[in-house]
Write an enzyme that holds these catalytic residues in place. Structure first.
Site, PDB file in Angstrom:
ATOM      1  N   GLY A  79      -5.899  -3.184   8.150  1.00 55.34           N
ATOM      2  CA  GLY A  79      -5.724  -3.452   6.989  1.00 55.34           C
ATOM      3  C   GLY A  79      -4.676  -2.198   6.293  1.00 55.34           C
ATOM      4  N   GLY A  84      -3.212   1.071   6.414  1.00 57.85           N
ATOM      5  CA  GLY A  84      -3.924   2.516   6.505  1.00 57.85           C
ATOM      6  C   GLY A  84      -3.034   3.801   5.972  1.00 57.85           C
ATOM      7  N   ARG A  85      -1.463   3.325   5.164  1.00 56.56           N
ATOM      8  CA  ARG A  85      -0.866   4.297   4.696  1.00 56.56           C
ATOM      9  C   ARG A  85       0.317   3.787   4.118  1.00 56.56           C
ATOM     10  NH1 ARG A  85       3.576   6.197   9.446  1.00 56.56           N
ATOM     11  NH2 ARG A  85       3.817   4.028  10.235  1.00 56.56           N
ATOM     12  N   LYS A  96       4.818   3.295   0.649  1.00 51.27           N
ATOM     13  CA  LYS A  96       4.010   3.677   2.950  1.00 51.27           C
ATOM     14  C   LYS A  96       4.719   4.985   2.791  1.00 51.27           C
ATOM     15  CE  LYS A  96       5.464   1.513   6.925  1.00 51.27           C
ATOM     16  NZ  LYS A  96       6.035   0.939   7.636  1.00 51.27           N
ATOM     17  N   ASP A  99      -3.306   9.604   9.605  1.00 47.53           N
ATOM     18  CA  ASP A  99      -3.216  11.239   8.373  1.00 47.53           C
ATOM     19  C   ASP A  99      -3.281  10.312   6.987  1.00 47.53           C
ATOM     20  OD1 ASP A  99      -0.872  10.545   8.503  1.00 47.53           O
ATOM     21  OD2 ASP A  99      -0.328  12.025  10.026  1.00 47.53           O
ATOM     22  N   ASP A 137      -0.763  -9.047  12.747  1.00 48.05           N
ATOM     23  CA  ASP A 137      -0.959  -8.253  11.336  1.00 48.05           C
ATOM     24  C   ASP A 137       0.392  -7.731  10.428  1.00 48.05           C
ATOM     25  OD1 ASP A 137      -1.554  -6.018  13.521  1.00 48.05           O
ATOM     26  OD2 ASP A 137      -0.951  -4.916  12.569  1.00 48.05           O
ATOM     27  N   ASN A 138       0.988  -7.792  12.440  1.00 44.90           N
ATOM     28  CA  ASN A 138       2.618  -7.450  11.159  1.00 44.90           C
ATOM     29  C   ASN A 138       3.148  -8.917  10.650  1.00 44.90           C
ATOM     30  OD1 ASN A 138       2.328  -4.783  11.261  1.00 44.90           O
ATOM     31  ND2 ASN A 138       3.130  -5.053  13.677  1.00 44.90           N
TER      32      ASN A 138
END
EC number: 2.7.7.-
Length: 496
Positions: free
Chosen positions: A94, A96-97, A116, A128, A255-256
């Site tokens: 997902g 994530g950042r 991003k 993080d 996923d990319n």
């Protein structure tokens, strides 16, 4: 209406917004504030493509594009997806950042706007959610460089930075990239719902994709199959563009991979210096899965993973469905091979097609590989090489240690040009329009990064202007020269 109002209100006005799919596809949440933000870099061509006014870089925009504020009506969100990473099912992933702020509509084109590095989301796993200045500069520069090369890609509007520390291999400073695209949908979005048996959600997502990104497939006998073929063709064209400019993505996980055939997610990428088909640009890729020469086959593998995800959408015998989807993938190889040959003919300045051209191209690439000849410089010098030159070949021949082998290929090349009555003065501008003088080599990016880490962003601005005109001879000759010795020690990994 100014651009801030448009960005805030388009999702509410247009049914194309991904958010209308509902909470099963995304999570709404605000970005995490970034202390003391400042402008690092911006792309004026990207701003113009979005229809932004000349004064768009206001203090208010700085705060919004750093994650510290929202314009009225904004409803930020992160999407869920899954995927195969290095050929292994990785489960739920997902954004994530990344956080989607909304959409812009300009001249009939809808653009998703995404931050991003804006902090943790439910999909950050143990991360993080931040991006560091180093990786942000690389993504920003390469996004805009690829666009200038004419290669389908997401775009980057700007970078904002902050003194906030972020731990990677060392402690670095945080940054946020504002990137835009017609859609950031990936193979992994469809894989997620198929793998988890959420077939109704899969149908809803497929309906959204077809309606807003492939409406021409709706009238096909089996729309998902028609869509798969469309993606296969787009991906083949994209991979041919990558290969012909010497671009290595570095982390071609499903996923990319973009459902729209865009270059997506710039991390451990690299452009070839010396031509090495086995070159691995990602230091984390210990098995060499994403080596330069393997990229076309990896893309085909990823397309099979996408086909597998579409199977629940098609009724009937499983074996027959698999055969139908397999047939939709068949054009990939032919489209890729034809696109490669067409592009390589152009790089060699050939104005018409002949049956022997494939062998001429293959032997040229073997010659480059034998000596690890600089890929970009060799093609640029070839464009200046006279058709009727003597065998000494001048600066082009100097690139090859095995002069005799070069001479044999050069003789065939001259004969080929003679057969089509090629004129040097006409061929040179054609070749220089497809053979860039400058690409974003790692050492060029590294120089800009080091200066930026010391607080000087001027090199990013200068280099961006050069990359936005890649086919022109640069004012600073070193931009188009061989990489320095220290460049061979640079390493990039998935954290880059």
């Amino acid at each position: 209406m100014d651009w801030q109002e448009q960005l805030a209100q388009v999702p509410a006005r247009h049914a194309a917004s991904f958010t209308r799919l509902g909470d099963g596809f995304l999570t709404r949440l605000p970005p995490e504030p970034l202390p003391a933000p400042h402008w690092v870099a911006y792309s004026e061509p990207c701003a113009q493509r979005l229809g932004l006014p000349p004064d768009w870089r206001s203090e208010e925009a700085l705060q919004v594009l750093s994650g510290n504020a929202l314009w009225e009506g904004m409803d930020p969100w992160a999407s869920v997806y899954s995927g195969h990473q290095f050929g292994v099912w990785a489960g739920q992933l997902g954004d994530g950042r990344a956080l989607h702020l909304g959409e812009l509509l300009h001249e009939g084109q809808r653009w998703e706007v995404q931050l991003k590095g804006a902090g943790r989301t439910p999909y950050s796993r143990r991360g993080d959610g931040r991006a560091v200045l180093r990786s942000s500069i690389r993504e920003f520069l390469c996004s805009e460089a690829m666009a200038a090369l004419g290669i389908p890609t997401t775009r980057a509007l700007c970078i904002t930075g902050s003194p906030q520390g972020v731990r990677r291999e060392t402690v670095e400073t945080a940054a946020v990239v504002t990137r835009v695209a017609p859609s950031f949908l990936r193979f992994g979005h469809l894989e997620h719902f198929a793998h988890h048996g959420q077939h109704e959600a899969l149908r809803q997502l497929m309906a959204h994709v077809l309606s807003h990104h492939a409406p021409e497939c709706l009238d096909a006998p089996v729309p998902p199959v028609a869509f798969l073929e469309k993606v296969a063709r787009q991906t083949a064209e994209l991979l041919a563009a990558w290969q012909c400019v010497g671009f290595c993505h570095g982390v071609m996980n499903t996923d990319n991979m973009s459902l729209l055939g865009l270059t997506l997610d710039y991390g451990p990428f690299g452009f070839l210096d010396g031509f090495d088909p086995g070159h691995v640009c990602n230091h984390s890729d210990h098995q060499g899965r994403y080596a330069y020469a393997r990229q076309p086959q990896v893309a085909f593998w990823n397309l099979h993973a996408l086909a597998q995800a579409l199977m629940p959408l098609i009724g009937g015998d499983e074996e027959a469905v698999a055969e139908l989807l397999g047939e939709a993938l068949e054009p990939y190889r032919q489209v890729f091979q034809q696109a490669m040959l067409t592009r390589m003919r152009a790089k060699l300045g050939l104005a018409r097609a002949e049956p022997e051209d494939q062998a001429l191209v293959d032997d040229w690439l073997r010659l480059l590989a034998l000596h690890r000849t600089d890929y970009t410089i060799a093609h640029r010098r070839l464009s200046r090489w006279p058709a009727m030159a003597e065998p000494d070949g001048g600066p082009l021949r100097d690139l090859f240690l095995d002069r005799e082998r070069f001479d044999l290929w050069a003789l065939r090349y001259r004969e080929r040009l003679t057969r089509e009555a090629s004129v040097d003065a006409e061929r040179l501008p054609r070749m220089q329009a497809v053979n860039p003088a400058v690409v974003l080599r790692n050492h060029l990016a590294e120089t800009a990064i080091r200066q930026a880490q010391a607080g000087d962003f001027n090199e990013i601005e200068r280099l961006l202007k050069v990359l936005q005109r890649p086919f022109d001879e640069p004012v600073q000759a070193s931009d188009a020269d061989f990489p320095p010795d220290w460049a061979s020690h640079l390493e990039v990994s998935c954290s880059s």
